[in-house]
Design a protein around this motif. Structure first.
Motif, short mmCIF file in Angstrom:
data_model
loop_
_atom_site.label_atom_id
_atom_site.label_comp_id
_atom_site.label_asym_id
_atom_site.label_seq_id
_atom_site.Cartn_x
_atom_site.Cartn_y
_atom_site.Cartn_z
N VAL A 1 -53.01 72.42 61.37
CA VAL A 1 -52.71 72.91 60.81
C VAL A 1 -51.71 72.57 59.96
O VAL A 1 -50.33 72.36 60.73
N ASP A 2 -51.27 72.76 59.00
CA ASP A 2 -49.92 73.26 58.45
C ASP A 2 -49.41 74.19 58.31
O ASP A 2 -49.78 75.20 58.78
N GLU A 3 -47.63 74.16 58.76
CA GLU A 3 -46.81 75.39 58.82
C GLU A 3 -45.82 74.79 57.99
O GLU A 3 -44.99 74.02 58.06
N LEU A 4 -44.98 76.36 58.34
CA LEU A 4 -43.79 76.77 57.49
C LEU A 4 -43.10 77.09 58.77
O LEU A 4 -43.88 78.29 59.39
N TYR A 5 -42.21 76.06 60.49
CA TYR A 5 -42.00 76.70 60.85
C TYR A 5 -41.18 76.75 61.38
O TYR A 5 -39.91 75.62 60.57
N TRP A 6 -39.88 77.48 61.26
CA TRP A 6 -38.74 78.51 60.37
C TRP A 6 -37.60 78.67 61.28
O TRP A 6 -38.47 80.14 61.78
N ASN A 7 -36.38 78.45 61.67
CA ASN A 7 -35.45 79.03 62.21
C ASN A 7 -34.61 80.42 61.11
O ASN A 7 -33.83 79.17 60.80
N VAL A 8 -35.11 81.12 60.91
CA VAL A 8 -34.09 82.52 60.16
C VAL A 8 -33.06 82.16 60.06
O VAL A 8 -31.81 81.78 59.25
N ASN A 9 -32.16 82.42 60.84
CA ASN A 9 -30.71 82.32 61.35
C ASN A 9 -29.91 81.13 61.69
O ASN A 9 -29.31 80.38 61.68
N GLY A 10 -30.97 80.95 63.36
CA GLY A 10 -30.81 79.39 63.66
C GLY A 10 -29.35 79.96 65.11
O GLY A 10 -28.83 80.78 64.99
N VAL A 11 -29.26 79.57 66.18
CA VAL A 11 -28.97 79.05 67.38
C VAL A 11 -27.33 79.00 67.52
O VAL A 11 -26.68 79.09 68.94
N ASP A 12 -27.17 78.72 66.36
CA ASP A 12 -25.67 78.08 66.75
C ASP A 12 -24.50 79.40 66.65
O ASP A 12 -23.58 78.87 66.39
N TRP A 13 -24.57 80.54 66.30
CA TRP A 13 -24.03 81.56 65.58
C TRP A 13 -23.46 81.89 66.90
O TRP A 13 -23.81 82.23 67.81
N ALA A 14 -21.98 82.16 66.90
CA ALA A 14 -21.46 82.73 67.61
C ALA A 14 -20.77 83.50 68.04
O ALA A 14 -20.42 84.86 69.04
N GLN A 15 -21.70 84.55 66.66
CA GLN A 15 -21.47 85.87 66.66
C GLN A 15 -23.04 86.53 66.37
O GLN A 15 -23.76 86.11 66.51
N PRO A 16 -22.44 88.21 66.54
CA PRO A 16 -24.09 88.43 66.94
C PRO A 16 -24.35 89.29 65.76
O PRO A 16 -24.38 89.26 65.40
N CYS B 1 -43.80 85.75 65.46
CA CYS B 1 -42.30 86.09 64.84
C CYS B 1 -41.76 85.91 66.18
O CYS B 1 -41.81 86.21 67.24
N TYR B 2 -40.59 85.13 66.64
CA TYR B 2 -39.97 84.71 67.96
C TYR B 2 -38.84 85.29 67.47
O TYR B 2 -37.71 85.11 66.89
N VAL B 3 -38.04 86.13 68.52
CA VAL B 3 -36.75 86.08 68.88
C VAL B 3 -36.12 85.95 70.25
O VAL B 3 -36.55 85.70 70.67
N GLY B 4 -35.00 85.07 70.72
CA GLY B 4 -33.75 84.94 71.88
C GLY B 4 -32.75 83.28 71.40
O GLY B 4 -33.05 83.00 70.63
N ALA B 5 -32.98 82.91 72.14
CA ALA B 5 -32.16 81.61 72.78
C ALA B 5 -33.22 80.55 72.33
O ALA B 5 -34.80 80.88 72.35
N ALA B 6 -32.91 79.20 72.36
CA ALA B 6 -33.91 78.16 72.31
C ALA B 6 -34.80 78.47 72.76
O ALA B 6 -34.55 78.28 74.78
N TYR C 1 -25.87 83.09 69.77
CA TYR C 1 -26.92 81.52 69.60
C TYR C 1 -27.61 82.55 69.91
O TYR C 1 -29.56 81.50 70.26
N GLU C 2 -28.58 83.57 69.37
CA GLU C 2 -29.87 83.79 69.40
C GLU C 2 -30.38 83.90 67.99
O GLU C 2 -30.05 83.93 66.86
N THR C 3 -32.09 82.73 68.06
CA THR C 3 -32.66 82.94 66.09
C THR C 3 -34.26 83.95 66.15
O THR C 3 -34.13 84.41 67.10
N VAL C 4 -34.44 83.94 65.28
CA VAL C 4 -35.61 84.45 64.74
C VAL C 4 -36.46 83.31 64.50
O VAL C 4 -35.33 82.81 63.69
#
Length: 361
Positions: A160-175, A199-204, A234-237
């Motif tokens: 299928v077509d998907e919008l697969y998107w990391n909301v904040n990304g895994v490169d933040w050094a801040q919580p 919806c997923y949350v966590g590291a890569a 270093y976690e993302t939604v």
């Protein structure tokens, strides 16, 4: 609507379409302790995010490719001492081989007042910076509004077509105290939704799920919401929303799809054409006439000045006699003949008078 879990993909450099970094504008500061002053170099990453809320509006361009308007609201809590002057949002300029063409619309505070904004694009990233003249302290809200292209695509593993998107990304050094995402799907695209959303949350590569739900709007559109609390550094939604295959046109990465590709092809044809034209011009326009003998260039001295006089005038006196002898041989007054071998090799030459009438003065 029914829902199924979409595949959780690794959040790597290629898949991190919503790659998010923050670089705080800082410098070393002097902190006074009584009568003494000590230079303290602070860590610009020493702060936290109270929250980050992303609002996405999905669209479809005239050529069928996907577009998205993004409004991201960051609430950063900076220390009370002088450390930071603002924040920087960094995005990749491509996603799985397709250009995102990010374009900043504005950077504001919570009330919509403009904040300083500057952009730059280099090394495959698009950088949006808000840099204040003075230090900022405590809770500060930064609202980044920008547009993107080619955000949805077909995935072979789900069909299928998907919008697969990391909301904040895994490169933040801040919580983050919380990360939320709201996706607005207009009515003309809502009918293509398959109902599959995740919806997923966590590291890569993490597979921990977070709440996600969708509601139908009064205008026929659909709003999808997802959120997670206490997102560590270093976690993302990540959200994944599925559409029927061929809902969006895929970015054409072929050589001829780009106008630059056509320009390069035309330039190459121009070079080939010029080369062929040069060959034709040389063989037809610059060729020797049929039956025409070889032309040998001849140079004659000025009238009444012989080689001997010319050599003296040019300061070539050592060459005067040989030149004069050759000149007389050319006009026919003498003939140069071989006169045997020299003692140590080589030929002896002699000048034989032939016609004194042809000699010059």
């Amino acid at each position: 609507m029914s829902a199924r879990i979409l595949t959780r993909r690794a959040v790597g450099a290629a898949a991190a379409a919503a790659l998010a970094l923050v670089a705080l504008v800082a410098c070393s500061v002097s902190v006074s302790f009584g009568d003494e002053a000590a230079a303290v170099s602070t860590d610009v990453n020493d702060f936290v995010f109270e929250s980050m809320a992303a609002d996405y509006t999905l669209g479809r361009a005239d050529d069928g490719t996907s577009t998205m308007t993004v409004v991201e609201t960051f609430v950063a809590v900076f220390p009370e001492y002088d450390q930071n002057r603002g924040m920087r949002r960094i995005l990749p300029d491509s996603y799985l081989g397709a250009p995102l063409h990010p374009q900043l619309v504005s950077i504001t505070d919570a009330e919509g007042a403009p904040r300083p904004a500057e952009v730059e694009s280099e090394d495959g990233v698009y950088v949006m910076t808000s840099r204040a003249d003075d230090y900022v302290h405590g809770a500060q809200t930064y609202v980044f509004t920008y547009t993107l292209e080619n955000v949805a695509r077909f995935f072979d593993d789900t069909g299928v077509d998907e919008l697969y998107w990391n909301v904040n990304g895994v490169d933040w050094a801040q919580p983050f105290g919380s990360v939320s995402a709201t996706l607005h799907v207009p009515a003309e695209l809502a009918s293509a939704l398959t109902g599959a959303e995740s919806c997923y949350v966590g590291a890569a590569g993490a597979t921990d799920q977070c709440p996600i739900a969708s509601t139908t709007d009064v205008d026929g559109g659909v709003t999808v919401t997802a959120s997670a609390a206490d997102v560590l550094a270093y976690e993302t939604v990540t959200i994944a929303v599925a559409f029927d295959a061929d809902t969006f046109a895929s970015f054409d990465s072929s050589y001829v799809a780009s106008p630059f590709g056509w320009l390069q092809a035309l330039a190459f044809l121009g070079v080939i054409g010029s080369f062929v034209w040069a060959i034709v011009f040389r063989t037809r326009m610059l060729r020797d006439e049929p039956g025409r003998p070889t032309i040998i260039a001849e140079f004659n001295p000025p009238p009444r000045i012989d080689a001997l006089e010319s050599a003296v005038l040019l300061g070539k006196t050592t060459k005067a006699i040989p030149a004069e002898v050759l000149e007389q041989a050319v006009v026919g007054s003498i003939r140069i003949e071989e006169a045997g071998r020299k003692l140590f090799g080589g030929l002896k030459l002699k000048a034989v008078l032939v016609d004194p009438a042809r000699a010059d003065g």
